[in-house]
Design an enzyme around this catalytic site. Structure first.
Site, PDB file in Angstrom:
ATOM      1  N   SER A 188      -6.206 -26.967 -11.888  1.00 32.08           N
ATOM      2  CA  SER A 188      -5.098 -27.730 -12.469  1.00 32.08           C
ATOM      3  C   SER A 188      -5.573 -29.132 -12.886  1.00 32.08           C
ATOM      4  CB  SER A 188      -3.931 -27.785 -11.486  1.00 32.08           C
ATOM      5  OG  SER A 188      -2.771 -28.233 -12.120  1.00 32.08           O
ATOM      6  N   ASP A 346       2.275 -19.324 -16.709  1.00 30.40           N
ATOM      7  CA  ASP A 346       1.861 -20.698 -16.436  1.00 30.40           C
ATOM      8  C   ASP A 346       1.959 -21.487 -17.733  1.00 30.40           C
ATOM      9  OD1 ASP A 346       0.630 -23.069 -15.680  1.00 30.40           O
ATOM     10  OD2 ASP A 346      -1.326 -22.186 -15.283  1.00 30.40           O
ATOM     11  N   HIS A 376       1.136 -20.457 -11.992  1.00 28.17           N
ATOM     12  CA  HIS A 376       0.360 -21.666 -11.758  1.00 28.17           C
ATOM     13  C   HIS A 376       0.209 -21.937 -10.265  1.00 28.17           C
ATOM     14  CE1 HIS A 376      -1.542 -25.404 -12.897  1.00 28.17           C
ATOM     15  NE2 HIS A 376      -0.920 -25.968 -11.879  1.00 28.17           N
TER      16      HIS A 376
END
Length: 406
Positions: A188, A346, A376
């Protein structure tokens, strides 16, 4: 009777709060609903505390995370775990026990929107511990500074400083790491930092040692288009809603939170924003970079007139150190071979897919690992209590790729 009725009402209310319509195909939807309900509760409590002036919303969230998740460095019979620093940046080191020999090395940057989490969280501790065991590798998990106290380029500078020390002859010798088998990785926001570090250090000809690989887990790579197909498709899919991502970007870039509505409708990247060049726009043109099965029937959202001057006020929006997807092909072509994980459900899916495509076009060897049932953050949910099937599969395949390519 009244107690039973009250219990039934409370149960119904809890079920109503937890239940969320999810796309068909997402892995273990009830687990994701429970996780999302918990996250939403914390977010709302933090927003209330922020509004009342009790503390910044991020501070409350991090206090909760620290209380629940952060653990001390504990060694095991197989891995020696210590807290240290790299270039002045706090770092947790996982070093396999056993016979002395040169080992592989991975520097890892955690996710959390540049504002939340820590490499000392249980989920990241378990991930790095497993990497150290399965790969017989030295893993260094970096705790870069966080927003709101630190804003871009502070997190980037921490990541680069830690990585330079990681690549130094002194550290490699100290930990018995093979200089030919080094990787930079992260998930991320940490994937953003890993990509930016890979670009920066690949251009530094003064370095005697460089990374052999970059492994990016559902990375966030641009903030100019909040209407890519994945942003449109997954804008209301937990745990990373589209407004959350806009908020994280503004916090990271030290910008006014009032710009959130501007970002969400792409007014900041309208065609009347002269600070964004045609070349920059082409580097994230999803109509050309994404395969047809990801574009589906979604349409680009490109405004003729928007809010000119936003990029001038927030220059980080077009700074490749903050948005690695915007880098030129010559830069991308010098970076090491790459692993890019993406998840169907996501908002950041297309950031990763476009980056993989651009790396390939630049001549870089790329392994794309896409999870049709993924969401995610799924990889850090590979262990109890929120263990998910896709979390276990994604972690296993990520470590397998490192084993085969490092």
């Amino acid at each position: 009777m009244r107690l039973r009725l009250a219990g039934a009402v409370l149960l119904a209310a809890a079920a109503y709060y937890v239940y969320l319509p999810l796309p068909s195909g997402v892995s273990e939807p009830w687990k994701l609903m429970l996780l999302d309900a918990l996250f939403r509760s914390f977010m709302r409590a933090s927003d209330a505390a922020h509004t009342l002036g009790v503390c910044h919303r991020v501070h409350l969230l991090n206090r909760v995370v620290s209380w629940v998740e952060v653990i001390e460095a504990r060694s095991s019979p197989t891995v020696n775990v210590t807290d240290s620093t790299l270039g002045g940046v706090p770092t947790r080191v996982f070093q396999p026990n056993g016979e002395s020999r040169l080992r592989r090395g991975v520097i890892y940057f955690h996710g959390g929107g540049w504002a939340l989490a820590s490499g000392k969280m249980r989920s990241y501790d378990l991930l790095c511990r497993k990497m150290a065991e399965d790969l017989d590798a030295v893993i260094m998990s970096v705790d870069y500074r966080l927003a709101p106290e630190a804003v871009f380029p502070d997190q980037y500078h921490d990541a680069v400083a830690a990585s330079r020390v990681f690549l130094s002859a002194e550290l490699l010798q100290q930990y018995g790491i093979d200089p030919e088998r080094l990787c930079v990785s992260g998930d991320s926001a940490g994937g953003n930092l890993a990509a930016a570090v890979a670009q920066e250090l690949s251009l530094d000809n003064s370095l005697q040692v460089k990374f052999k690989a970059q492994a990016l887990i559902y990375p966030v790579l641009q903030a100019l288009d909040f209407h890519t197909p994945s942003y449109q498709q997954n804008q209301a899919v937990p745990i990373l809603y589209r407004p959350y991502m806009a908020r994280f970007w503004l916090q990271y870039l030290g910008a006014d939170s009032s710009l959130e509505p501007v970002l969400l409708v792409n007014n900041h990247s309208a065609l009347d924003e002269r600070a964004i060049s045609a070349a920059t726009r082409s580097n994230l043109n999803w109509t050309a970079l994404l395969p047809a099965e990801r574009k589906k029937n979604f349409k680009p959202v490109v405004k003729e007139k928007g809010s000119p001057g936003v990029v001038g006020a927030v220059p980080g929006l077009i700074d490749v150190r903050a948005a690695p997807l915007l880098a030129e092909q010559e830069v991308l072509g010098k970076t090491p071979k790459a692993y890019v994980m993406t998840c169907e459900f996501d908002v950041l899916r297309d950031d990763g897919l476009m980056y993989g495509r651009r790396l390939r076009d630049a001549g870089v060897e790329v392994t794309s690992d896409h999870y049709e049932d993924g969401f995610h953050g799924c990889m850090v949910f590979a262990n109890l209590p929120m263990m998910s099937s896709v979390g276990q599969r994604s972690m296993r395949n990520y470590i397998r790729w490192l084993d085969q390519n490092l």
